[in-house]
Design an enzyme around this catalytic site. Structure first.
Site, PDB file in Angstrom:
ATOM      1  N   HIS A 203      44.047  34.082  45.301  1.00  0.00           N
ATOM      2  CA  HIS A 203      43.552  33.115  46.296  1.00  0.00           C
ATOM      3  C   HIS A 203      44.591  32.010  46.517  1.00  0.00           C
ATOM      4  CE1 HIS A 203      40.897  29.836  47.887  1.00  0.00           C
ATOM      5  NE2 HIS A 203      40.360  30.870  48.524  1.00  0.00           N
ATOM      6  N   SER A 406      33.479  46.382  42.847  1.00  0.00           N
ATOM      7  CA  SER A 406      33.438  45.395  43.920  1.00  0.00           C
ATOM      8  C   SER A 406      32.370  45.703  44.955  1.00  0.00           C
ATOM      9  CB  SER A 406      34.814  45.335  44.591  1.00  0.00           C
ATOM     10  OG  SER A 406      34.802  44.475  45.704  1.00  0.00           O
TER      11      SER A 406
END
Length: 485
Positions: A203, A406
């Site tokens: 990120h 995920s």
């Protein structure tokens, strides 16, 4: 635990939020619910690769994107206080804005926010300015706070990540980025000359931290899945064996939802000659940090392993209506940051000064309502629906990838910018993704897939034009172009 919620609600005399007045026009929508392009001239159609008809991508221009749709602030007239017309006008604007939010929520798929929540019982608390100044564990002179809720939430997460009450320190942050900024700052304070290592799929807030703290940063390559490449990680560690290592481990990357193998990262450090007193690991669990404990095959995030901190967002999987997060670190590390603040009659080791005192109450409320079992059911629902979406896309001939641990479904980027904006898809290069959250139903996914298939028929002229190759982004096995399909 559920009984304690009812007791608190009863004691505080909480009531549901009052409904909007009946005469407000909630059917009207504020102008342009889809954000306009920064430059309307860029709406013109152009011919893309292989003759595909598509609109130009939106241009990001500082100070211009939102000014095209902002609501002007005007000064009140002298007689407004008597007539009340101004209040009625503002209420009408808010009612139309609420309707716009309802519309946009119907087509929300690309960003990891759980929009399924009901906090009506907490509405009356909005009348109070609740501010958690200073250290959560030390009460300051400011009495309108929610530390009792904050510490209760922190205790819950400390148990989840296996750290005793007398061994941890933490606080409720204002967002996930703040948790990352704090985790990296603690690492930097523990190892002032340490080098920050983060994968390329990390990120952006981690690289922001490196710039803010003037840290030397090594970007580590990633696998096709988005996981950190520990072969490249080891090679970069060997180049800097003389300096401590500060590592960011992703518990769910931003775009592909990849989960770095924490055990393999630790093993790589040890094999490269880094003892446990020469590295600091921050785990960025913004989205999947709360989901992974309920996935059997997932690498376990635990402070029984040599990690330094973990952060998670509260407005993502948890479903808090305002941005917030949880940051937990070892108590032994926090003294490097802590400073006495006489003005507060407390100590402070947080990034921000004033902190939202409402957020801990919302988090406490939903943790009590759902508990571990409730979150486990929601995790199973998200993973099941993510696999359903992957199957629908693949059956439609669309290149798609889903990491095993995920709920982020990654697929070829749609060619139409308007379609991307309508469904609020997050895109990077040639790929886009849908993050399946508890509020994302099968019906919503079916509607999205149906519309996407319709649009693709136009983009690719009913199959006469070749679909794009996404093998480099998703892997050959996940690409369905003419070459790899």
């Amino acid at each position: 635990m559920a009984g304690s919620v009812e007791v608190i609600v009863k004691e505080l005399n909480l009531e549901n939020v009052d409904p909007l007045p009946e005469d407000f026009d909630t059917t009207a929508i504020i102008k342009d619910p889809l954000p306009p392009l920064a430059d309307e001239a860029r709406e013109s159609v152009k011919s893309g690769e292989n003759g595909v008809v598509m609109k130009k991508e939106r241009e990001i221009v500082l100070g211009r994107n939102v000014h095209t749709m902002c609501l002007e602030v005007t000064e009140p007239d002298a007689d407004d206080e008597v007539t009340g017309e101004r209040e009625a006008h503002m209420a009408s604007v808010l009612a139309r804005y609420r309707r716009s939010l309802l519309e946009r929520t119907k087509h929300h798929l690309g960003y990891p926010y759980n929009l399924e929540f009901d906090y009506g019982a907490l509405g009356q608390l909005q009348h109070f300015s609740i501010n958690n100044l200073g250290d959560p564990f030390i009460e300051s002179n400011y009495g309108v706070h929610s530390r009792q809720f904050e510490v209760g939430v922190l205790d819950w997460f400390a148990r989840l990540w296996e750290l005793e009450k007398n061994e941890y320190w933490g606080y409720i942050t204002n967002c996930g980025t703040e948790g990352n900024l704090h985790g990296i700052l603690v690492g930097r304070e523990v190892f002032p000359d340490g080098i920050l290592y983060a994968s390329r799929d990390t990120h952006y807030s981690i690289f922001k931290a490196a710039r803010m703290y003037r840290m030397e940063c090594e970007k580590v390559n990633t696998l096709t899945s988005g996981e950190i490449d520990c072969v490249d990680f080891k090679a970069k560690l060997l180049c800097h064996q003389d300096k401590p290592a500060i590592i960011n481990v992703n518990i769910g990357t931003t775009v592909k939802g990849a989960v770095d193998d924490l055990d393999l990262v630790i093993k790589t450090l040890e094999e490269t000659g880094f003892s446990h007193d020469r590295f600091y690991i921050h785990c960025d669990g913004a989205l999947f940090g709360l989901m992974m404990p309920f996935v059997k095959r997932a690498p376990k995030v635990s402070f029984k392993k040599p990690i330094g901190s973990v952060s998670v967002s509260g407005h993502k999987f948890v479903g808090c209506p305002m941005p917030c997060g949880v940051q937990i670190t070892r108590l032994e590390h926090i003294n490097a940051l802590s400073r006495d603040v006489e003005y507060l009659a407390s100590r402070d080791a947080t990034i921000m000064g004033s902190r939202n005192g409402h957020a801990p109450i919302f988090l406490w409320y939903t943790l009590n309502r759902k508990g571990y079992k409730g979150f486990q059911k929601e995790v199973q629902k998200c993973l099941r629906n993510a696999h359903y979406l992957k199957g629908r896309l693949r059956d439609a001939g669309i290149g798609v990838m889903l990491n095993e641990l995920s709920s982020t479904v990654v697929f070829e980027r749609p060619h139409d910018e308007e379609f991307i904006r309508k469904w609020q898809l997050a895109c990077q290069g040639n790929i886009a993704h849908v993050v399946v959250m508890p509020n994302v139903t099968v019906e919503k996914l079916d509607k999205f897939v149906f519309e996407l298939i319709e649009k693709r028929a136009t983009w690719y002229n009913n199959g006469t034009v070749q679909s794009p190759c996404v093998a480099s982004e998703l892997g050959k096995e996940n690409c369905l172009c003419n070459l790899h399909g």
